[in-house]
Design a protein around this motif. Sequence first.
Motif, PDB file in Angstrom:
ATOM      1  N   ILE A  21       0.860  -1.188   0.000  1.00 55.80           N
ATOM      2  CA  ILE A  21       0.000   0.000   0.000  1.00 55.80           C
ATOM      3  C   ILE A  21       0.894   1.234   0.000  1.00 55.80           C
ATOM      4  N   VAL A  22       0.651   2.141  -0.928  1.00 58.19           N
ATOM      5  CA  VAL A  22       1.449   3.364  -1.051  1.00 58.19           C
ATOM      6  C   VAL A  22       0.549   4.581  -0.810  1.00 58.19           C
ATOM      7  N   THR A  23       1.176   5.756  -0.734  1.00 65.14           N
ATOM      8  CA  THR A  23       0.406   6.988  -0.530  1.00 65.14           C
ATOM      9  C   THR A  23       0.636   7.958  -1.686  1.00 65.14           C
ATOM     10  N   VAL A  24      -0.332   8.847  -1.880  1.00 70.04           N
ATOM     11  CA  VAL A  24      -0.224   9.918  -2.878  1.00 70.04           C
ATOM     12  C   VAL A  24      -0.611  11.237  -2.216  1.00 70.04           C
ATOM     13  N   SER A  25      -0.076  12.344  -2.743  1.00 69.14           N
ATOM     14  CA  SER A  25      -0.385  13.665  -2.207  1.00 69.14           C
ATOM     15  C   SER A  25      -1.686  14.190  -2.816  1.00 69.14           C
ATOM     16  N   ASP A  26      -2.251  15.218  -2.194  1.00 70.49           N
ATOM     17  CA  ASP A  26      -3.452  15.845  -2.743  1.00 70.49           C
ATOM     18  C   ASP A  26      -3.179  16.460  -4.114  1.00 70.49           C
ATOM     19  N   ASP A  27      -1.975  16.996  -4.308  1.00 73.47           N
ATOM     20  CA  ASP A  27      -1.616  17.540  -5.621  1.00 73.47           C
ATOM     21  C   ASP A  27      -1.630  16.446  -6.684  1.00 73.47           C
ATOM     22  N   GLU A  28      -1.124  15.273  -6.339  1.00 78.24           N
ATOM     23  CA  GLU A  28      -1.120  14.151  -7.289  1.00 78.24           C
ATOM     24  C   GLU A  28      -2.545  13.667  -7.575  1.00 78.24           C
ATOM     25  N   VAL A  29      -3.388  13.689  -6.553  1.00 80.08           N
ATOM     26  CA  VAL A  29      -4.794  13.314  -6.754  1.00 80.08           C
ATOM     27  C   VAL A  29      -5.472  14.304  -7.695  1.00 80.08           C
ATOM     28  N   ALA A  30      -5.205  15.603  -7.492  1.00 76.32           N
ATOM     29  CA  ALA A  30      -5.786  16.632  -8.368  1.00 76.32           C
ATOM     30  C   ALA A  30      -5.331  16.429  -9.812  1.00 76.32           C
ATOM     31  N   LYS A  67     -12.042  23.652  -7.741  1.00 78.24           N
ATOM     32  CA  LYS A  67     -10.777  23.883  -7.031  1.00 78.24           C
ATOM     33  C   LYS A  67      -9.742  22.825  -7.410  1.00 78.24           C
ATOM     34  N   VAL A  68     -10.205  21.598  -7.535  1.00 75.81           N
ATOM     35  CA  VAL A  68      -9.305  20.495  -7.887  1.00 75.81           C
ATOM     36  C   VAL A  68      -8.745  20.684  -9.292  1.00 75.81           C
ATOM     37  N   ILE A  69      -9.601  21.123 -10.221  1.00 70.41           N
ATOM     38  CA  ILE A  69      -9.134  21.370 -11.595  1.00 70.41           C
ATOM     39  C   ILE A  69      -8.074  22.464 -11.598  1.00 70.41           C
ATOM     40  N   GLU A  70      -8.336  23.530 -10.845  1.00 69.15           N
ATOM     41  CA  GLU A  70      -7.364  24.633 -10.766  1.00 69.15           C
ATOM     42  C   GLU A  70      -6.026  24.138 -10.221  1.00 69.15           C
ATOM     43  N   ARG A  71      -6.093  23.304  -9.186  1.00 75.95           N
ATOM     44  CA  ARG A  71      -4.869  22.751  -8.592  1.00 75.95           C
ATOM     45  C   ARG A  71      -4.189  21.793  -9.559  1.00 75.95           C
ATOM     46  N   GLY A  72      -4.994  21.001 -10.268  1.00 74.79           N
ATOM     47  CA  GLY A  72      -4.450  20.065 -11.246  1.00 74.79           C
ATOM     48  C   GLY A  72      -3.749  20.770 -12.389  1.00 74.79           C
TER      49      GLY A  72
END
Length: 397
Positions: A249-258, A311-316
């Motif tokens: 199991i690994v982790t991802v950041s919110d930026d990577e999710v966006a 907001k997510v699109i803007e961050r992405g």
Amino acid sequence: MLTLDKIYHASYVLKDVARKTDVLYAPKINPDANVYLKTENLQNTGSFKLRGAYYKISSLSDEEKAHGVIACSAGNHAQGVAFAATKNKISSVICLPDGAPISKVEATKGYGAQVVLVPGVYDDAYNKALELQKEKGYTFIHPFDDEDVIAGQGTIGLEILSQLPQTDAVVVPVGGGGLISGIAFAIKSLNPKIKVYGVQAEGAASMVESLKEEEIVQLERVNTIADGIKVKEPGNHTFDLCKKYVDEIVTVSDDEVAGAILSLIENQKLITEGAGAVSVAAVMFNKLPVKGKNVVCVLSGGNIDVTILSKVIERGLLKSGRSDTLVIQLEDKPGQLQGVSAIIAQYGANVTSVNYEKASEGSNITDCVLRINLETRNFDHILSVRQGLEQAGFKLI
């Protein structure tokens, strides 16, 4: 006890309720792997949660059904329980964290449930649901730590094997662990060679920490845009199943999710919520050893609030080099903006907003500051625009 027979039985019970969601080829997610998407974001109620909730409720005795059911959820389990209860003609009460997206709250009400908003996060909603269960005698439907619920989620594993027999790896979002427990049990029971990987948000890595410590760990706080997997503590059943059947199991950041959400919108025309996109984020940003493999990413849900989506699109866009903000110190005289605009146009960037400010303390009294927001193609494009401005004598700050 969780068995393969129980998962097959769940598949039979769900055949007229849950869609057999498509597995779509997605070559642009990661060019080094053969990536496929299991589109549970297109499931009835917008998430895989319907499977486990419906199978659990269908397994209740007449007496348990008569008492009505209660559940707690960040949103998707709530909708699954509400849908399943209404379909079975029984009443349902759902406790949700008060920060749950409005769209999920309203959808839960729309499926026929009585909603109780609880201050805090999922775990606070869970405690309130247990309190009401004791007080009113409801039957509690756990979102992940229940073997019938896990069996329902495991039907996804059966579908993946039938839809893509040449699968080498499956990547699954992890919150409390019900989804990956069911999928991993089904897949490893039928084909132990297939790798099963989990993905959690960095800000809510309760299963990662628990497996590392070799005991269930409760996090003090959780913080992530992936509200569907924002869980402080995994379950007892799910912890044991993950320890036995999940490879990593690994982790991802919110930026990577966006970035993953944006990629799915642009390249696959699919809307996912944060939790639904973590599997794609892990593959996109090379968090897992899937080079040259046939890998299936489970898109667990698509119930994202529209305000959060913007907001997510803007961050992405920022994360992928698709937008940039230039701050340029200029001498306050005619023609300066024209000179800057000419260079930006020369390099093919698009101006979306311009803001002019008088220079701050510490700069020349005749200076000004120009703040320009741009649409760009990628990070190389941003670099070329900036270098072009600097070569023309403009000072970027």
